[in-house]
Design a protein around this motif. Structure first.
Motif, PDB file in Angstrom:
ATOM      1  N   ILE A 206       0.832  -1.200   0.000  1.00  0.00           N
ATOM      2  CA  ILE A 206       0.000   0.000   0.000  1.00  0.00           C
ATOM      3  C   ILE A 206       0.869   1.252   0.000  1.00  0.00           C
ATOM      4  O   ILE A 206       0.585   2.236  -0.703  1.00  0.00           O
ATOM      5  CB  ILE A 206      -0.940  -0.014   1.222  1.00  0.00           C
ATOM      6  CG1 ILE A 206      -1.939  -1.165   1.099  1.00  0.00           C
ATOM      7  CG2 ILE A 206      -1.674   1.309   1.366  1.00  0.00           C
ATOM      8  CD1 ILE A 206      -2.774  -1.379   2.348  1.00  0.00           C
ATOM      9  N   GLU A 207       1.956   1.224   0.779  1.00  0.00           N
ATOM     10  CA  GLU A 207       2.851   2.379   0.836  1.00  0.00           C
ATOM     11  C   GLU A 207       3.480   2.632  -0.527  1.00  0.00           C
ATOM     12  O   GLU A 207       3.635   3.789  -0.952  1.00  0.00           O
ATOM     13  CB  GLU A 207       3.927   2.148   1.887  1.00  0.00           C
ATOM     14  CG  GLU A 207       3.390   2.197   3.321  1.00  0.00           C
ATOM     15  CD  GLU A 207       4.454   1.835   4.342  1.00  0.00           C
ATOM     16  OE1 GLU A 207       5.569   1.480   3.905  1.00  0.00           O
ATOM     17  OE2 GLU A 207       4.166   1.896   5.552  1.00  0.00           O
ATOM     18  N   ILE A 208       3.838   1.557  -1.242  1.00  0.00           N
ATOM     19  CA  ILE A 208       4.438   1.724  -2.572  1.00  0.00           C
ATOM     20  C   ILE A 208       3.422   2.335  -3.536  1.00  0.00           C
ATOM     21  O   ILE A 208       3.765   3.225  -4.333  1.00  0.00           O
ATOM     22  CB  ILE A 208       4.943   0.362  -3.096  1.00  0.00           C
ATOM     23  CG1 ILE A 208       6.116  -0.120  -2.236  1.00  0.00           C
ATOM     24  CG2 ILE A 208       5.348   0.460  -4.557  1.00  0.00           C
ATOM     25  CD1 ILE A 208       6.588  -1.511  -2.573  1.00  0.00           C
ATOM     26  N   GLN A 209       2.156   1.863  -3.457  1.00  0.00           N
ATOM     27  CA  GLN A 209       1.118   2.416  -4.320  1.00  0.00           C
ATOM     28  C   GLN A 209       0.922   3.906  -4.055  1.00  0.00           C
ATOM     29  O   GLN A 209       0.742   4.702  -4.988  1.00  0.00           O
ATOM     30  CB  GLN A 209      -0.196   1.664  -4.101  1.00  0.00           C
ATOM     31  CG  GLN A 209      -0.199   0.248  -4.652  1.00  0.00           C
ATOM     32  CD  GLN A 209      -1.524  -0.453  -4.403  1.00  0.00           C
ATOM     33  OE1 GLN A 209      -2.287  -0.060  -3.519  1.00  0.00           O
ATOM     34  NE2 GLN A 209      -1.797  -1.499  -5.159  1.00  0.00           N
ATOM     35  N   LYS A 210       0.974   4.306  -2.789  1.00  0.00           N
ATOM     36  CA  LYS A 210       0.809   5.728  -2.468  1.00  0.00           C
ATOM     37  C   LYS A 210       1.993   6.555  -2.964  1.00  0.00           C
ATOM     38  O   LYS A 210       1.817   7.687  -3.424  1.00  0.00           O
ATOM     39  CB  LYS A 210       0.646   5.894  -0.962  1.00  0.00           C
ATOM     40  CG  LYS A 210      -0.745   5.538  -0.443  1.00  0.00           C
ATOM     41  CD  LYS A 210      -0.881   5.985   1.003  1.00  0.00           C
ATOM     42  CE  LYS A 210      -2.303   5.866   1.477  1.00  0.00           C
ATOM     43  NZ  LYS A 210      -2.500   6.392   2.854  1.00  0.00           N
ATOM     44  N   LEU A 211       3.194   5.974  -2.886  1.00  0.00           N
ATOM     45  CA  LEU A 211       4.385   6.690  -3.329  1.00  0.00           C
ATOM     46  C   LEU A 211       4.351   6.965  -4.822  1.00  0.00           C
ATOM     47  O   LEU A 211       4.898   7.969  -5.300  1.00  0.00           O
ATOM     48  CB  LEU A 211       5.644   5.912  -2.961  1.00  0.00           C
ATOM     49  CG  LEU A 211       6.008   5.890  -1.469  1.00  0.00           C
ATOM     50  CD1 LEU A 211       7.192   4.974  -1.218  1.00  0.00           C
ATOM     51  CD2 LEU A 211       6.315   7.303  -0.969  1.00  0.00           C
ATOM     52  N   VAL A 212       3.740   6.065  -5.594  1.00  0.00           N
ATOM     53  CA  VAL A 212       3.689   6.263  -7.039  1.00  0.00           C
ATOM     54  C   VAL A 212       2.446   7.045  -7.459  1.00  0.00           C
ATOM     55  O   VAL A 212       2.151   7.163  -8.648  1.00  0.00           O
ATOM     56  CB  VAL A 212       3.727   4.912  -7.786  1.00  0.00           C
ATOM     57  CG1 VAL A 212       5.035   4.189  -7.509  1.00  0.00           C
ATOM     58  CG2 VAL A 212       2.538   4.044  -7.413  1.00  0.00           C
TER      59      VAL A 212
END
Length: 300
Positions: A206-212
């Motif tokens: 989820i954190e990676i999705q938010k970062l992108v």
């Protein structure tokens, strides 16, 4: 990304989430299944109770006792008035017929009636009541109206039995609603807790999705679909349990209560209407639980 591609991604992500944490989702699905299984049994019991009330209500008759001195024309006029007031049909029972019926009902003791010097029973009219008046209030109002007619010496409609049956049905319905509300609340809490565990287990993704640049709505959608899938799968398990219950236990229960409910087929335990209700209820339970879970999404 096109709308079709987003929908495809959401469903694939939701299915992957179910595979990613099978034990967590198994708990949620089992909880929903137990709640819906209990709801299905309660719904079926409610239908049986309604059928019992309808069958007993169809046998409710108001017996109107007439003064012996009424002429045939007066009795016929009384019969017409009663049919108009009740919306049903009135049948005249003469004293000899009433005494013969009483003798048959008493069995061996009925022979003693033949020793009476005269028939003590008055003529009466047995009045069938329209369905909309087969309530304690409706029967009481009808009885008061009939007692006021000249030539009527008494009215009997089994008041205590009607009131008792109505009170039992009302208590069972209210009790079932309260219990069902408590079970639903507990189920939503458990489903929400399991989905929060699933969200926590996938926090790095989820954190990676938010970062992108993914929005909260985009990230939350698969979890909402997971909740929906949990509810539908729970409903399927509940329906399977109800079908199995009907096959294994239904015949025994039907034979035990056949004197009340009459002959019934246990295969009708899972009706199409009930199946649709449980699937919709399961989907709503899963969605509500997932909404509660993703409501704390900002804390992940």
């Amino acid at each position: 990304m096109s709308a079709l591609a987003k929908v495809s991604y959401f469903w694939r992500s939701a299915a992957g989430g179910l595979k990613h944490s099978p034990f967590v989702h198994f708990i949620a699905i089992t909880t929903i299944a137990i709640a819906l299984f209990a709801a299905g049994l309660a719904r079926t019991a409610g239908w049986a109770l309604d059928g019992l009330q309808a069958s007993l209500g169809g046998e409710v008759e108001v017996t109107v006792y007439l003064a012996p001195e009424l002429t045939a024309a007066q009795v016929e006029e009384m019969r017409a008035k009663l049919e108009t007031a009740s919306g049903g049909k009135a049948v005249l029972v003469n004293p000899d017929e009433a005494l013969s019926r009483l003798s048959r009902e008493l069995g061996d003791l009925g022979d003693a009636l033949s020793q009476l010097p005269e028939n003590p029973l008055p003529p009466s009219l047995e009045l069938s009541v329209a369905p909309e008046q087969r309530t304690p209030e409706g029967l009481e109002a009808l009885a008061l109206q009939v007692r006021a007619l000249p030539g009527v010496t008494g009215v009997d409609y089994g008041r205590e039995a009607v009131e008792r049956l109505t009170a039992i049905a009302r208590a069972l319905r209210y009790g079932g609603l309260v219990a069902f509300a408590v079970v639903l609340f507990a189920t939503v809490i458990i489903v929400a807790a399991t989905l929060q565990l699933a969200i926590y287990a996938r926090r790095e993704e989820i954190e990676i999705q938010k970062l992108v640049g993914a929005t909260d709505r985009f990230v939350k959608a698969p979890f909402l679909i997971e909740g929906l899938l949990q509810g539908v799968l729970g409903a399927a398990v509940a329906l399977l349990g109800l079908w199995t219950f009907g096959r294994l236990v239904g015949p025994t229960l039907a034979s035990l209560f056949s004197f009340l409910l009459g002959p019934a087929s246990s295969e009708s335990l899972v009706r199409p209407g009930l199946a649709l209700e449980l699937v919709l209820a399961g989907g709503m339970l899963g969605l509500v639980g997932s909404f509660v879970a993703v409501g704390r999404f900002s804390r992940v």
